[in-house]
Design a protein around this motif. Structure first.
Motif, short mmCIF file in Angstrom:
data_model
loop_
_atom_site.label_atom_id
_atom_site.label_comp_id
_atom_site.label_asym_id
_atom_site.label_seq_id
_atom_site.Cartn_x
_atom_site.Cartn_y
_atom_site.Cartn_z
N SER A 121 0.90 -1.29 -0.17
CA SER A 121 -0.08 -0.04 0.02
C SER A 121 0.85 1.17 0.19
CB SER A 121 -0.86 -0.08 1.29
OG SER A 121 -1.78 1.14 1.12
N GLY A 122 0.40 2.04 -0.84
CA GLY A 122 1.15 3.67 -0.83
C GLY A 122 2.45 3.46 -1.66
N CYS A 123 2.64 2.27 -2.43
CA CYS A 123 3.99 2.45 -3.38
C CYS A 123 3.75 3.16 -4.64
CB CYS A 123 4.52 0.79 -3.37
SG CYS A 123 3.42 0.00 -4.56
N GLY A 124 2.64 3.59 -4.97
CA GLY A 124 2.31 4.50 -6.11
C GLY A 124 1.57 3.55 -7.10
N LYS A 125 1.08 2.58 -7.09
CA LYS A 125 0.18 1.83 -8.12
C LYS A 125 -0.71 2.75 -8.79
CE LYS A 125 -1.11 -1.41 -5.17
NZ LYS A 125 -0.25 -0.92 -4.08
N SER A 126 -1.65 3.13 -7.85
CA SER A 126 -2.71 4.02 -8.55
C SER A 126 -2.26 5.26 -9.08
CB SER A 126 -3.63 4.27 -7.34
OG SER A 126 -4.37 3.16 -6.62
N THR A 127 -1.17 5.59 -8.55
CA THR A 127 -0.84 7.09 -9.11
C THR A 127 -0.39 6.74 -10.58
OG1 THR A 127 0.08 7.92 -7.19
CG2 THR A 127 1.12 8.73 -9.06
N HIS A 166 -4.00 -6.82 -5.36
CA HIS A 166 -3.15 -7.18 -4.10
C HIS A 166 -3.47 -8.70 -4.03
CE1 HIS A 166 -2.17 -3.59 -2.21
NE2 HIS A 166 -3.23 -2.96 -2.22
N1 ATP Z 1 -3.04 13.73 -4.15
C1 ATP Z 1 -2.10 13.48 -3.56
N2 ATP Z 1 -1.34 14.26 -2.57
C2 ATP Z 1 -0.32 13.84 -1.74
N3 ATP Z 1 0.09 12.54 -1.90
C3 ATP Z 1 -0.55 11.90 -2.59
C4 ATP Z 1 -1.73 12.02 -3.35
N4 ATP Z 1 -1.91 10.87 -3.97
C5 ATP Z 1 -1.10 10.11 -3.56
N5 ATP Z 1 -0.34 10.49 -2.68
C6 ATP Z 1 0.82 9.77 -2.05
O1 ATP Z 1 1.48 9.00 -2.89
C7 ATP Z 1 1.90 7.71 -2.57
C8 ATP Z 1 1.49 6.65 -3.79
O2 ATP Z 1 -0.13 6.60 -3.53
P1 ATP Z 1 -0.87 5.73 -4.59
O3 ATP Z 1 -2.33 6.17 -4.23
O4 ATP Z 1 -0.44 5.67 -5.85
O5 ATP Z 1 -0.49 4.24 -3.99
P2 ATP Z 1 -1.14 2.82 -4.12
O6 ATP Z 1 0.01 1.91 -4.27
O7 ATP Z 1 -2.17 3.05 -4.95
O8 ATP Z 1 -1.83 2.52 -2.55
P3 ATP Z 1 -3.06 1.45 -2.39
O9 ATP Z 1 -2.70 0.17 -2.36
O10 ATP Z 1 -3.18 1.65 -0.82
O11 ATP Z 1 -4.00 1.92 -3.14
C9 ATP Z 1 1.35 7.62 -1.15
O12 ATP Z 1 2.39 7.85 -0.60
C10 ATP Z 1 0.36 8.67 -1.17
O13 ATP Z 1 0.07 9.13 -0.02
#
Ligand code: ATP
Ligand code: MG
Lengths: 424, 222
Positions: free
Chosen positions: B42-48, B201
């Motif tokens: 979680s939080g590694c940047g996948k959704s981004t 996941h």
């Molecule tokens: N709009 C935003 N502003 C600031 N930080 C952000 C924003 N969106 C995401 N982040 C940060 O960027 C990082 C990656 O977020 P992301 O949502 O891509 O993670 P993820 O891999 O999809 O996690 P998960 O499995 O929980 O969905 C995280 O540390 C998150 O806190």
């Protein structure tokens, strides 16, 4: 269109308070705008006895100066009034008269003593203002000249004075002086602020103050010919002033010109003082300010209401953007959807305004005399309704632009992930 | 041939106090017709990353090419058009529009197209294919989670996109409904040749796909 209606129905079910307050708020403000428009049209639309409103001009006062710090202003002497205003080009008729009503104490044979609205006029008054003579006659130029104690009364006043409308030849007291009633006219609304009255008597056309001979008790109403250039009329009057002033110069006096005679709209919209020049643009500015406030205040409220409706839909907006909706389309959709709500509110407001115009007399009733309703068509016409609909449109653009722009400004991700979103 | 090409993608989130580096130097290309899964804590940047691929967000650095178009040069409006004709999205929490019934939700991408012919037929066709044709008049609130996700998938494919981006599409579903959704995505990939990029996941789901890319702290680690 259909999806917008569905959205509105959905909002009404899920956020009934906000949706209904929005509609009610719009309706209320459109209603108020209509009432103001109707009151406005009462002062500007011609109706008897002021059917000639569009051709009327008024000269209420003169302002006599006797050095830097010595001046005196008010109504004119008969002589000055005639010198300044009679025989002007493009002026068909003038009347030396009271432009304001004043209360007088009256008594007839019925024994009741009461206060009525009095207006003193010359004989030309009856040609400029279209009163309806029910019986008898109007007083004549000769009677006016001689200061004969005669009176014309309204029907309601006649009944109150004598218990009957048949009053011709009967004697009444006007401020404790006996007058003979020579004519009975139909009742008029005091909304005709310059033509109406309960009791009309000859004015002293030779009035002149002992202290300052230029002053007296006369004001002047002018009937100009159709399409006359009013500024040209004023230029003529200005040169009359110059003539009078060159004669007065030896006495160290002059009469200050304040751009009279004034148009009907100016004279009835702003307060005209005897010793200043009324500003033509003030009348328009006052109007503009009233309409601006009437639109802006509700627009701010509606805007914040729309804003909170939109907040619940931020993630929806994000999804729409993800699937190809452009920013411009988001804005036009929100404005369009809001327009439907505004128009629904507007129609309710117009309906309420219509009922108000049809059934509420309070707006047109006054303390003395009988209330006479202006014709419905004068209050409710295409112009009033068109203006109300235009107000809807302006209200919509004013209230929807900011929330729509805010909604469109977010990037799709920001919108989709907005916390206020309620999923599913 | 690569249908998606990410070069040196970096993404930094700046808020008033803090800077978060969500992605660093990511290079990834996805082949046409591939079913790719992305995994990581979680939080590694996948959704981004998925949002950047979907042109829903801009990278701080690096280039995105989709179907040979350099997406950095596109205007906001052009991106909207591009998303409309090339991309379909499936989210963990469905993101259906609550005020619209199922049919209108599915139709959404077609609303933003100029050719408006045969929309109803298209909607009915995908609804039948996804087994929700008998629910077209229902509102989203009257559906189960699995049905909602089917509607979301129907919406994603109604415009015949070449790519579907799915962010934890089974995250809110029980395993039976999750498996149904996965079967659907595989069918769309195999039968229609749609390229699918999915964040998950679930190891088991990931193993069924063509390739797994693993993330840690904003970087690819395999
Ligand atoms: N709009 C935003 N502003 C600031 N930080 C952000 C924003 N969106 C995401 N982040 C940060 O960027 C990082 C990656 O977020 P992301 O949502 O891509 O993670 P993820 O891999 O999809 O996690 P998960 O499995 O929980 O969905 C995280 O540390 C998150 O806190
Ligand atoms: Mg995520």
């Amino acid at each position: 269109m259909k999806t917008k209606l569905l959205q509105i129905l959905y909002d009404m079910r899920t956020q009934p308070v906000i949706a209904w307050v929005t509609v009610a708020g719009t309706a209320l403000s459109i209603f108020l705008i209509m009432v103001v428009l109707m009151m406005k049209s009462v002062t500007l639309t011609p109706f008897a006895p002021e059917s000639n409103r569009s051709r009327m001009m008024y000269a209420p006062y003169i302002d006599v100066r006797m050095g830097e710090n010595n001046s005196s202003s008010g109504c004119m002497s008969g002589e000055i009034a005639r010198t300044l205003y009679s025989g002007l080009d493009n002026v068909e008729e003038i009347s030396l008269m009271d432009l304001d009503l004043s209360p007088v104490n009256v008594k007839g044979t019925s024994g009741e003593r009461f206060v009525a609205n009095s207006r003193r006029t010359d004989a030309a008054f009856w040609e400029i203002f279209d009163h309806k003579l029910l019986s008898g006659r109007y007083y004549t130029p000769e009677e006016v000249e001689a200061g004969t104690k005669v009176a014309v009364v309204s029907e309601a006043t006649a009944r109150r004075l004598f218990g009957t409308a048949d009053a011709i030849g009967k004697t009444m007291q006007v401020d404790f002086v006996n007058h003979m009633v020579v004519g009975v006219v139909a009742n008029t609304s005091t909304l005709a602020t310059i033509g109406s009255g309960d009791v009309f008597t000859p004015i002293n056309v030779h009035s002149s103050s002992d202290y300052l001979p230029e002053m007296g008790e006369i004001s002047v109403a002018l009937l100009v010919s159709d399409g006359a250039d009013r500024d040209a009329v004023r230029r003529q009057v200005e040169s009359r002033y110059a003539q009078v002033n060159s004669a007065l110069a030896s006495e160290g006096k002059w009469i200050e010109y304040h751009n009279s005679p004034f148009d009907h709209k100016l004279y009835t919209t702003v307060t005209v003082y005897s010793n200043t020049t009324p500003n033509d643009s003030t009348a328009d500015a006052i109007d503009a300010l009233i309409y601006a406030l009437l639109l802006l205040v509700p627009a701010i409220n509606l805007s914040s209401m729309l804003h909170s409706r939109m907040r619940r839909r931020v993630s929806e907006i994000g999804i729409r953007r993800a699937y190809g909706c452009t920013r411009a389309r988001i804005i036009s959709d929100i404005v369009g959807e809001n327009l439907i709500v505004t128009v629904i509110g507007g129609i309710i407001g117009i309906a309420a305004g219509t009922l108000f115009a049809m059934f509420y007399d309070g707006l047109f009733t006054d303390a003395g005399g009988e209330a006479v309703r202006p014709a419905l068509g004068m209050l409710l016409n295409l112009r009033t309704i068109g203006a109300a609909l235009l107000a809807c449109l302006v209200l919509n653009v004013l209230s929807a632009s900011l929330p729509a722009w805010q909604a469109a400004r977010l990037s799709p991700v920001q919108a989709i992930n907005s916390a206020t979103n309620i999923n599913k | 041939m690569a249908i998606i090409e990410l070069n040196n993608i970096g993404k930094v989130f700046r808020t008033r106090e803090i800077e978060t580096t969500a992605l660093e130097n990511v290079n990834l290309s996805v082949e046409k017709g591939e079913f790719l899964s992305i995994m990581g804590p979680s939080g590694c940047g996948k959704s981004t990353l998925l949002n950047i691929m979907g042109l829903l967000d801009n990278p701080t650095s690096g280039t995105v090419r989709i179907t040979d178009t350099d997406c950095a040069s596109l205007s906001d409006t052009a991106r909207a058009r591009f998303r409309n004709s090339n991309l379909g999205f499936v989210f963990q929490s469905f993101h259906l529009i609550p005020s619209l019934n199922v049919a209108a939700n599915i139709e959404l991408p077609l609303d933003y197209r100029s050719d408006s012919g045969q929309r109803q037929e298209r909607v009915r066709e995908v609804a039948e294919r996804l087994g929700i044709a008998h629910r077209l008049k229902h509102l989203p609130s009257q559906l189960s989670g699995g049905q909602c996700q089917r509607v979301a998938i129907a919406r994603a494919i109604v415009g015949r996109p070449s790519i579907i981006l799915a962010d934890e599409p089974t995250g809110n579903l029980d395993s039976r409904m999750g498996n149904e959704v996965m079967d659907l995505l595989h069918e769309l990939n195999r039968r229609d040749g749609i390229t699918v990029v999915m964040v998950t996941h679930n190891e088991e789901q990931a193993r069924r796909t063509d390739r797994i890319v693993r993330f840690f702290d904003g970087r690819i680690i395999n």
